[in-house]
Write a protein that holds these residues in place. Sequence first.
Motif, PDB file in Angstrom:
ATOM      1  N   ARG A   1       1.091  -6.580   1.076  1.00  0.00           N
ATOM      2  CA  ARG A   1       0.427  -5.285   1.213  1.00  0.00           C
ATOM      3  C   ARG A   1       1.451  -4.224   1.571  1.00  0.00           C
ATOM      4  O   ARG A   1       2.205  -4.380   2.528  1.00  0.00           O
ATOM      5  CB  ARG A   1      -0.647  -5.361   2.307  1.00  0.00           C
ATOM      6  CG  ARG A   1      -1.281  -4.017   2.671  1.00  0.00           C
ATOM      7  CD  ARG A   1      -2.318  -4.221   3.765  1.00  0.00           C
ATOM      8  NE  ARG A   1      -2.854  -2.976   4.292  1.00  0.00           N
ATOM      9  CZ  ARG A   1      -3.728  -2.909   5.296  1.00  0.00           C
ATOM     10  NH1 ARG A   1      -4.177  -4.022   5.856  1.00  0.00           N
ATOM     11  NH2 ARG A   1      -4.151  -1.730   5.732  1.00  0.00           N
TER      12      ARG A   1
ATOM     13  N   THR B   1      -2.908  -0.367   9.773  1.00  0.00           N
ATOM     14  CA  THR B   1      -3.596  -0.686  11.025  1.00  0.00           C
ATOM     15  C   THR B   1      -4.960  -1.331  10.794  1.00  0.00           C
ATOM     16  O   THR B   1      -5.425  -2.115  11.620  1.00  0.00           O
ATOM     17  CB  THR B   1      -3.781   0.589  11.873  1.00  0.00           C
ATOM     18  OG1 THR B   1      -4.523   1.560  11.123  1.00  0.00           O
ATOM     19  CG2 THR B   1      -2.430   1.164  12.261  1.00  0.00           C
ATOM     20  N   LYS B   2      -5.600  -1.003   9.685  1.00  0.00           N
ATOM     21  CA  LYS B   2      -6.913  -1.561   9.390  1.00  0.00           C
ATOM     22  C   LYS B   2      -6.755  -2.788   8.504  1.00  0.00           C
ATOM     23  O   LYS B   2      -6.111  -2.728   7.456  1.00  0.00           O
ATOM     24  CB  LYS B   2      -7.782  -0.510   8.687  1.00  0.00           C
ATOM     25  CG  LYS B   2      -9.218  -0.960   8.452  1.00  0.00           C
ATOM     26  CD  LYS B   2     -10.050   0.185   7.889  1.00  0.00           C
ATOM     27  CE  LYS B   2     -11.510  -0.245   7.714  1.00  0.00           C
ATOM     28  NZ  LYS B   2     -12.355   0.874   7.216  1.00  0.00           N
ATOM     29  N   PRO B   3      -7.324  -3.920   8.907  1.00  0.00           N
ATOM     30  CA  PRO B   3      -7.166  -5.152   8.117  1.00  0.00           C
ATOM     31  C   PRO B   3      -7.739  -5.014   6.711  1.00  0.00           C
ATOM     32  O   PRO B   3      -8.820  -4.454   6.521  1.00  0.00           O
ATOM     33  CB  PRO B   3      -7.946  -6.193   8.933  1.00  0.00           C
ATOM     34  CG  PRO B   3      -8.004  -5.632  10.320  1.00  0.00           C
ATOM     35  CD  PRO B   3      -8.091  -4.150  10.152  1.00  0.00           C
ATOM     36  N   TRP B   4      -7.013  -5.524   5.752  1.00  0.00           N
ATOM     37  CA  TRP B   4      -7.479  -5.549   4.363  1.00  0.00           C
ATOM     38  C   TRP B   4      -8.489  -6.704   4.240  1.00  0.00           C
ATOM     39  O   TRP B   4      -8.162  -7.846   4.557  1.00  0.00           O
ATOM     40  CB  TRP B   4      -6.289  -5.763   3.445  1.00  0.00           C
ATOM     41  CG  TRP B   4      -6.573  -5.894   1.979  1.00  0.00           C
ATOM     42  CD1 TRP B   4      -6.435  -7.014   1.206  1.00  0.00           C
ATOM     43  CD2 TRP B   4      -7.019  -4.861   1.087  1.00  0.00           C
ATOM     44  NE1 TRP B   4      -6.757  -6.753  -0.101  1.00  0.00           N
ATOM     45  CE2 TRP B   4      -7.125  -5.433  -0.209  1.00  0.00           C
ATOM     46  CE3 TRP B   4      -7.337  -3.513   1.249  1.00  0.00           C
ATOM     47  CZ2 TRP B   4      -7.534  -4.711  -1.328  1.00  0.00           C
ATOM     48  CZ3 TRP B   4      -7.740  -2.783   0.139  1.00  0.00           C
ATOM     49  CH2 TRP B   4      -7.844  -3.377  -1.123  1.00  0.00           C
ATOM     50  N   PRO B   5      -9.713  -6.431   3.826  1.00  0.00           N
ATOM     51  CA  PRO B   5     -10.768  -7.447   3.878  1.00  0.00           C
ATOM     52  C   PRO B   5     -10.769  -8.455   2.735  1.00  0.00           C
ATOM     53  O   PRO B   5     -11.754  -9.171   2.544  1.00  0.00           O
ATOM     54  CB  PRO B   5     -12.042  -6.599   3.848  1.00  0.00           C
ATOM     55  CG  PRO B   5     -11.673  -5.385   3.078  1.00  0.00           C
ATOM     56  CD  PRO B   5     -10.236  -5.108   3.409  1.00  0.00           C
TER      57      PRO B   5
ATOM     58  N   GLN C   1      -7.985   4.349   3.269  1.00  0.00           N
ATOM     59  CA  GLN C   1      -8.188   3.875   4.647  1.00  0.00           C
ATOM     60  C   GLN C   1      -7.270   2.714   5.025  1.00  0.00           C
ATOM     61  O   GLN C   1      -7.180   2.339   6.189  1.00  0.00           O
ATOM     62  CB  GLN C   1      -9.649   3.459   4.828  1.00  0.00           C
ATOM     63  CG  GLN C   1     -10.118   2.358   3.898  1.00  0.00           C
ATOM     64  CD  GLN C   1     -11.610   2.102   3.977  1.00  0.00           C
ATOM     65  OE1 GLN C   1     -12.158   2.009   5.074  1.00  0.00           O
ATOM     66  NE2 GLN C   1     -12.260   1.986   2.830  1.00  0.00           N
ATOM     67  N   TYR C   2      -6.556   2.171   4.044  1.00  0.00           N
ATOM     68  CA  TYR C   2      -5.663   1.039   4.323  1.00  0.00           C
ATOM     69  C   TYR C   2      -4.191   1.407   4.145  1.00  0.00           C
ATOM     70  O   TYR C   2      -3.337   0.530   4.011  1.00  0.00           O
ATOM     71  CB  TYR C   2      -6.011  -0.127   3.389  1.00  0.00           C
ATOM     72  CG  TYR C   2      -7.436  -0.592   3.530  1.00  0.00           C
ATOM     73  CD1 TYR C   2      -7.850  -1.343   4.638  1.00  0.00           C
ATOM     74  CD2 TYR C   2      -8.385  -0.261   2.572  1.00  0.00           C
ATOM     75  CE1 TYR C   2      -9.161  -1.750   4.776  1.00  0.00           C
ATOM     76  CE2 TYR C   2      -9.713  -0.668   2.700  1.00  0.00           C
ATOM     77  CZ  TYR C   2     -10.096  -1.415   3.806  1.00  0.00           C
ATOM     78  OH  TYR C   2     -11.402  -1.814   3.940  1.00  0.00           O
ATOM     79  N   THR C   3      -3.874   2.691   4.162  1.00  0.00           N
ATOM     80  CA  THR C   3      -2.499   3.102   3.882  1.00  0.00           C
ATOM     81  C   THR C   3      -1.524   2.810   5.022  1.00  0.00           C
ATOM     82  O   THR C   3      -0.356   2.534   4.773  1.00  0.00           O
ATOM     83  CB  THR C   3      -2.436   4.606   3.555  1.00  0.00           C
ATOM     84  OG1 THR C   3      -3.048   5.349   4.607  1.00  0.00           O
ATOM     85  CG2 THR C   3      -3.156   4.903   2.245  1.00  0.00           C
ATOM     86  N   ASP C   4      -1.968   2.902   6.254  1.00  0.00           N
ATOM     87  CA  ASP C   4      -1.011   2.775   7.365  1.00  0.00           C
ATOM     88  C   ASP C   4      -0.894   1.366   7.922  1.00  0.00           C
ATOM     89  O   ASP C   4      -0.088   1.121   8.834  1.00  0.00           O
ATOM     90  CB  ASP C   4      -1.351   3.759   8.483  1.00  0.00           C
ATOM     91  CG  ASP C   4      -2.691   3.447   9.161  1.00  0.00           C
ATOM     92  OD1 ASP C   4      -3.356   2.463   8.772  1.00  0.00           O
ATOM     93  OD2 ASP C   4      -3.059   4.196  10.084  1.00  0.00           O
TER      94      ASP C   4
END
Length: 434
Positions: A366, A356-360, A351-354
């Motif tokens: 990254r 766009t979604k912040p790494w928590p 879910q964090y490959t592109d």
Amino acid sequence: MKGRLVKSQILILMLACVTCCSAYAVAPNHPALAFMQASELAKVKQQLAEDKAAQPTRQAYENLLTAANRDLKSPLLSVTEKGMTPPSGSKHDYLSLSAYWWPDPNKADGLPWIRHDGQIDPASKNDQSDGVRLATFTARVQDLTLAWYFSGQQRYADKAAAMLRTWFIDPQTRMNPNLNFAQGIPGKMAGRNAGVLDGRYFSIRIVDSLLLLRGNPAWTAADEQKMHQWMTEYLNWLQNSPIAIKESKTKNNHGNWYATQVAGIAWYLDKPELVKKMVALTESKLETQLMPDGTQPLELARTRSFHYSYFNLQAVSLLAVLAHKTDGTDLWAYQTARGASVLKALDFMAQYTDGTKPWPYKSLDRSGIRMIPLLSWADSGTAKPKYETFIRSASFALPKASKAAAVDHMKPTHGAIVEAQRDTWLTSLPAWVN
């Protein structure tokens, strides 16, 4: 546009000629490769020759040739070139410095060095030691070997063989088969168990290069025998030296990389029982490393938490590929007692490959694109399109102003993109590609 079309036509004609005429093309029944699939390589080669390859494959091939052509002009590298001399007194012994350790600014001599996790000391990345030299050497050998395989041009194999002989065989320049002085810390220790990690490239880059070159006129039976002896001695060091034994017991990514490194070399030396032993060793560590929600607490504790979460899964994924070849073991689906698995860890990271979604979690860097090959290997290994959406949507575009540097292995950002595209679309293919 016209120039690009002409370039593509030249590539197609060259590949078509190779497919028909090369006496040394590697067939699908070539001795089984460790981390690559000979049948996949043959499929890609055929697609390129028939102008049926997908755009990412064509781009990966062009990048490969660019790198290999540069490598043809590069010098032959050896551990004897370093400025520093190991405590043994022999420059034939490999020596590297720990990347995250720095001179103590409060000491006149800077000793002992102190740790700043995730912050790379430039002193660990120069010609005085061997760390960068080893990474560069193994990358170039792999570039050249693959360029020979896909193009059929013998000059690439000739240079790859010369580089291998210089590093491993020639008496004046060969490396002694040990890592006694790897990732040393000035003022503290000359070498440490973490330095065993440096040797992973001997397994994941050199082993398959050697297997591909087997039978090529540039790599003789005498070369093969001497290389076999070097690997045998190195494997003995990995299994019996106190430093390596300590590394084998580490619980985080280092432990998995130890297992993957040993397994690859064991495969080359035709020791399938040792490969299975390394798979079992990794399975025993997953109980501590993986949580049921897919997180990896030992890696998340690092300042480069994304990188090390990926890095650990890279080691396990490569071993999963090899495990299946050895005895059909499905490491992808292996579940720990509390229900954690490699696939759940990949689910979490996907879910964090592109970007766009912040790494928590806290992380100094990254590079989500690095995950794409792992997802593709998992889909192929499980024969399920679990990650197809992520793989299809991945972008391997390079900044236009930096395209010339894209294949430079010393450019981490660009190198990561090029490597991910190669691993996904050139040395293997996504499961849905015919």
